[in-house]
Design a protein around this motif. Structure first.
Motif, PDB file in Angstrom:
ATOM      1  N   GLY A 162       0.823  -1.210   0.000  1.00 32.68           N
ATOM      2  CA  GLY A 162       0.000   0.000   0.000  1.00 32.68           C
ATOM      3  C   GLY A 162       0.852   1.253   0.000  1.00 32.68           C
ATOM      4  N   ILE A 163       0.534   2.190   0.877  1.00 30.02           N
ATOM      5  CA  ILE A 163       1.290   3.447   0.955  1.00 30.02           C
ATOM      6  C   ILE A 163       2.517   3.336   1.859  1.00 30.02           C
ATOM      7  N   GLY A 164       2.756   2.139   2.393  1.00 28.83           N
ATOM      8  CA  GLY A 164       3.947   1.940   3.217  1.00 28.83           C
ATOM      9  C   GLY A 164       3.723   2.072   4.705  1.00 28.83           C
ATOM     10  N   ARG A 165       2.474   1.873   5.160  1.00 32.08           N
ATOM     11  CA  ARG A 165       2.175   1.972   6.599  1.00 32.08           C
ATOM     12  C   ARG A 165       3.054   1.032   7.415  1.00 32.08           C
ATOM     13  N   ILE A 166       3.165  -0.225   6.998  1.00 25.91           N
ATOM     14  CA  ILE A 166       3.964  -1.210   7.741  1.00 25.91           C
ATOM     15  C   ILE A 166       5.455  -0.941   7.551  1.00 25.91           C
ATOM     16  N   THR A 167       5.839  -0.556   6.351  1.00 27.02           N
ATOM     17  CA  THR A 167       7.242  -0.207   6.111  1.00 27.02           C
ATOM     18  C   THR A 167       7.678   0.923   7.031  1.00 27.02           C
ATOM     19  N   LYS A 168       6.863   1.956   7.133  1.00 29.05           N
ATOM     20  CA  LYS A 168       7.217   3.148   7.912  1.00 29.05           C
ATOM     21  C   LYS A 168       7.332   2.857   9.404  1.00 29.05           C
ATOM     22  N   ARG A 169       6.379   2.105   9.933  1.00 22.17           N
ATOM     23  CA  ARG A 169       6.290   1.983  11.393  1.00 22.17           C
ATOM     24  C   ARG A 169       6.863   0.689  11.955  1.00 22.17           C
ATOM     25  N   LEU A 170       7.007  -0.333  11.098  1.00 20.02           N
ATOM     26  CA  LEU A 170       7.519  -1.622  11.578  1.00 20.02           C
ATOM     27  C   LEU A 170       8.873  -1.974  10.965  1.00 20.02           C
ATOM     28  N   LEU A 171       8.955  -1.946   9.649  1.00 22.71           N
ATOM     29  CA  LEU A 171      10.127  -2.513   8.976  1.00 22.71           C
ATOM     30  C   LEU A 171      11.320  -1.562   8.926  1.00 22.71           C
ATOM     31  N   LEU A 172      11.121  -0.305   8.551  1.00 28.37           N
ATOM     32  CA  LEU A 172      12.254   0.622   8.503  1.00 28.37           C
ATOM     33  C   LEU A 172      12.907   0.839   9.875  1.00 28.37           C
ATOM     34  N   PRO A 173      12.147   0.863  10.983  1.00 30.74           N
ATOM     35  CA  PRO A 173      12.812   0.973  12.288  1.00 30.74           C
ATOM     36  C   PRO A 173      13.642  -0.252  12.670  1.00 30.74           C
ATOM     37  N   LEU A 174      13.400  -1.398  12.032  1.00 32.37           N
ATOM     38  CA  LEU A 174      14.072  -2.636  12.428  1.00 32.37           C
ATOM     39  C   LEU A 174      15.083  -3.149  11.402  1.00 32.37           C
ATOM     40  N   PHE A 175      14.965  -2.707  10.141  1.00 34.38           N
ATOM     41  CA  PHE A 175      15.810  -3.249   9.078  1.00 34.38           C
ATOM     42  C   PHE A 175      16.598  -2.139   8.383  1.00 34.38           C
ATOM     43  N   ARG A 176      17.744  -2.521   7.831  1.00 36.69           N
ATOM     44  CA  ARG A 176      18.588  -1.540   7.146  1.00 36.69           C
ATOM     45  C   ARG A 176      17.950  -1.047   5.857  1.00 36.69           C
ATOM     46  N   THR A 177      17.375  -1.973   5.079  1.00 36.05           N
ATOM     47  CA  THR A 177      16.712  -1.592   3.836  1.00 36.05           C
ATOM     48  C   THR A 177      15.402  -2.358   3.697  1.00 36.05           C
ATOM     49  N   VAL A 178      14.495  -1.794   2.905  1.00 38.38           N
ATOM     50  CA  VAL A 178      13.177  -2.404   2.681  1.00 38.38           C
ATOM     51  C   VAL A 178      12.808  -2.253   1.204  1.00 38.38           C
TER      52      VAL A 178
END
Length: 236
Positions: free
Chosen positions: A84-100
């Motif tokens: 989608g618009i990156g809701r999970i990327t923004k709040r879950l994945l980017l804080p935990l991973f180097r790249t997404v």
């Protein structure tokens, strides 16, 4: 996300009663999402208020597996499926991973993600516009593949094939996570967004067909009572 009520129809395989025309099944879903506003509330079917509960539950679940050492999943590169618009990327994945990387069937959502993700979005390497039934993740590339509120848009066979491709796309000790609505019994179709909701026994059989094992399974807590139960499955 299809919040939906609990329907009565059920079947062993969703294709038996729902997908007489596979092409139409996918085209209807694409058209549905093209008409949805590129907002958090749009991504969550009007349930934007549950976003923080959802993210906190996901983070608690995922952090059990991340770290250094044998059997642990490295916090390197993650793939957000049905992003989608990156809701999970923004709040879950980017804080935990180097790249997404993000993959979604709706280009407008991915365009919105570039601004929605802000400064941290610089660590997004790829925006793939593609349906998951056709998406080919790069082999041996990801530490975590996160698949949330999107498996209902795939037929059983396409879901099996997609999970097999995801398995090949993982680094050693990598992890696939499915987080989705779960029906109480059988398969419940949603004509509005052209999707289905499967029960856990069917989902477990699909995972096994893909050559994967469920290493952890939990139910998301504190969601509104009127929506489906939501389960999180970690696969390897």
């Amino acid at each position: 996300m299809s919040a939906g009520g609990q329907g009565k129809r059920s079947a062993e395989r969703m294709e038996d009663h729902l997908i007489e025309n596979e092409t139409s099944f996918y085209l209807k879903a694409e058209q549905y999402w093209k008409d949805i506003p590129p907002t958090v509330d749009g991504m969550l079917g009007g349930y934007g208020s549950i976003s923080s509960i959802d993210i906190n539950g996901s983070k608690k679940f995922l952090q059990k597996f991340l770290g250094e050492g044998k059997g642990k999943t490295r916090p390197g590169c993650a793939l957000d499926c049905g992003a989608g618009i990156g809701r999970i990327t923004k709040r879950l994945l980017l804080p935990l991973f180097r790249t997404v990387d993000l993959v979604d069937v709706t280009q407008e959502f991915l365009d919105k993600a570039r601004s929605y993700l802000g400064e941290e979005g610089k660590r997004v390497e790829n925006y793939f516009c593609c349906g998951l039934q056709d998406f080919q993740p790069q082999p041996d590339h990801y530490d975590v593949i996160w698949i949330q509120w999107v498996i209902g848009h795939l037929t059983d066979d396409h879901l099996v094939e997609f999970l097999r491709r995801c398995r090949s796309a993982l680094h050693p000790d990598g992890l696939i996570v499915i987080k989705d609505n779960v029906a109480y019994e059988g398969v419940v179709p949603d004509e509005v967004d052209s999707s289905v909701c499967r029960d856990l026994p069917l989902l477990r059989r699909i995972v096994a067909r893909a050559g994967l094992s469920i290493i952890c399974e939990e139910q998301q807590q504190n969601f509104p009572e009127e929506i489906y139960q939501v389960h999180i499955l970690a696969l390897r």
